[in-house]
Design a protein around this motif. Structure first.
Motif, PDB file in Angstrom:
ATOM      1  N   GLN A  49     -46.926  29.087 -19.376  1.00 41.31           N
ATOM      2  CA  GLN A  49     -46.173  30.269 -18.974  1.00 41.31           C
ATOM      3  C   GLN A  49     -44.806  30.252 -19.647  1.00 41.31           C
ATOM      4  OE1 GLN A  49     -46.187  30.092 -14.689  1.00 41.31           O
ATOM      5  NE2 GLN A  49     -48.338  30.671 -14.582  1.00 41.31           N
ATOM      6  N   ASP A  51     -41.108  32.110 -19.693  1.00 44.32           N
ATOM      7  CA  ASP A  51     -40.163  32.962 -18.968  1.00 44.32           C
ATOM      8  C   ASP A  51     -38.827  32.893 -19.708  1.00 44.32           C
ATOM      9  OD1 ASP A  51     -38.608  34.381 -17.210  1.00 44.32           O
ATOM     10  OD2 ASP A  51     -38.782  32.965 -15.554  1.00 44.32           O
ATOM     11  N   GLY A  52     -38.672  33.767 -20.692  1.00 47.95           N
ATOM     12  CA  GLY A  52     -37.454  33.728 -21.508  1.00 47.95           C
ATOM     13  C   GLY A  52     -37.407  32.444 -22.305  1.00 47.95           C
ATOM     14  N   SER A  70     -41.778  21.704 -16.904  1.00 44.94           N
ATOM     15  CA  SER A  70     -41.038  22.881 -17.366  1.00 44.94           C
ATOM     16  C   SER A  70     -39.890  22.398 -18.254  1.00 44.94           C
ATOM     17  CB  SER A  70     -40.515  23.710 -16.193  1.00 44.94           C
ATOM     18  OG  SER A  70     -39.606  22.971 -15.433  1.00 44.94           O
ATOM     19  N   TYR A  97     -46.763  35.457 -20.626  1.00 42.34           N
ATOM     20  CA  TYR A  97     -45.332  35.734 -20.578  1.00 42.34           C
ATOM     21  C   TYR A  97     -45.051  36.326 -19.211  1.00 42.34           C
ATOM     22  CZ  TYR A  97     -45.326  35.031 -25.606  1.00 42.34           C
ATOM     23  OH  TYR A  97     -45.442  34.489 -26.854  1.00 42.34           O
ATOM     24  N   LYS A  98     -44.612  35.490 -18.285  1.00 42.51           N
ATOM     25  CA  LYS A  98     -44.306  35.963 -16.933  1.00 42.51           C
ATOM     26  C   LYS A  98     -43.324  35.016 -16.266  1.00 42.51           C
ATOM     27  CE  LYS A  98     -47.546  34.178 -13.781  1.00 42.51           C
ATOM     28  NZ  LYS A  98     -48.674  34.409 -12.922  1.00 42.51           N
ATOM     29  N   ARG A  99     -42.714  35.516 -15.233  1.00 40.83           N
ATOM     30  CA  ARG A  99     -41.758  34.717 -14.472  1.00 40.83           C
ATOM     31  C   ARG A  99     -42.511  33.674 -13.667  1.00 40.83           C
ATOM     32  NH1 ARG A  99     -36.747  36.511 -14.343  1.00 40.83           N
ATOM     33  NH2 ARG A  99     -36.278  35.514 -12.375  1.00 40.83           N
ATOM     34  N   LYS A 102     -38.913  27.936 -11.115  1.00 42.36           N
ATOM     35  CA  LYS A 102     -38.368  26.798 -11.861  1.00 42.36           C
ATOM     36  C   LYS A 102     -37.043  26.367 -11.230  1.00 42.36           C
ATOM     37  CE  LYS A 102     -36.877  30.190 -15.175  1.00 42.36           C
ATOM     38  NZ  LYS A 102     -37.493  31.282 -14.488  1.00 42.36           N
TER      39      LYS A 102
END
Length: 104
Positions: A49, A51-52, A70, A97-99, A102
């Motif tokens: 995943q 996230d930015g 992460s 691509y998702k939030r 974290k």
């Protein structure tokens, strides 16, 4: 009240230790990734995943991305992301691509 203070203190210590941990080193292998000294087989990865600037590796059977899996790329982020995408395609690992949750 004491329990609440202890809980807040433990959370603060956890966040400080997490912020001061050394950057993760990633080694690409044929069918596996090695992150922070732990080898993860491609078959045991549910998804990667993004996230930015933060990337998380979600193992099969986990509801969230573990903190130790992460990380952020340091240096040439674009080149590292290209390598990660190539590795994911070669090993048939889903890339999303998702939030995600974290604590970085």
């Amino acid at each position: 009240m004491i329990g609440w203070l202890v809980l807040c203190g433990l959370l603060l210590v956890y966040l400080i230790v997490n912020a001061l941990r050394p950057p993760a080193e990633i080694k690409w292998g044929a069918g596996s990734l090695q992150i922070r000294g732990k080898t993860i087989a491609a078959q045991s990865i549910q998804s990667i995943q993004i996230d930015g600037p933060v990337v998380g590796i979600k193992p099969i059977g986990k509801r969230i991305v573990p903190v130790r899996l992460s990380f952020r790329f340091i240096g040439d982020r674009e080149q590292a992301m290209k390598e990660l995408i190539r590795w994911a395609e070669e090993n048939r690992v889903k890339l999303t691509y998702k939030r995600f949750v974290k604590w970085m």
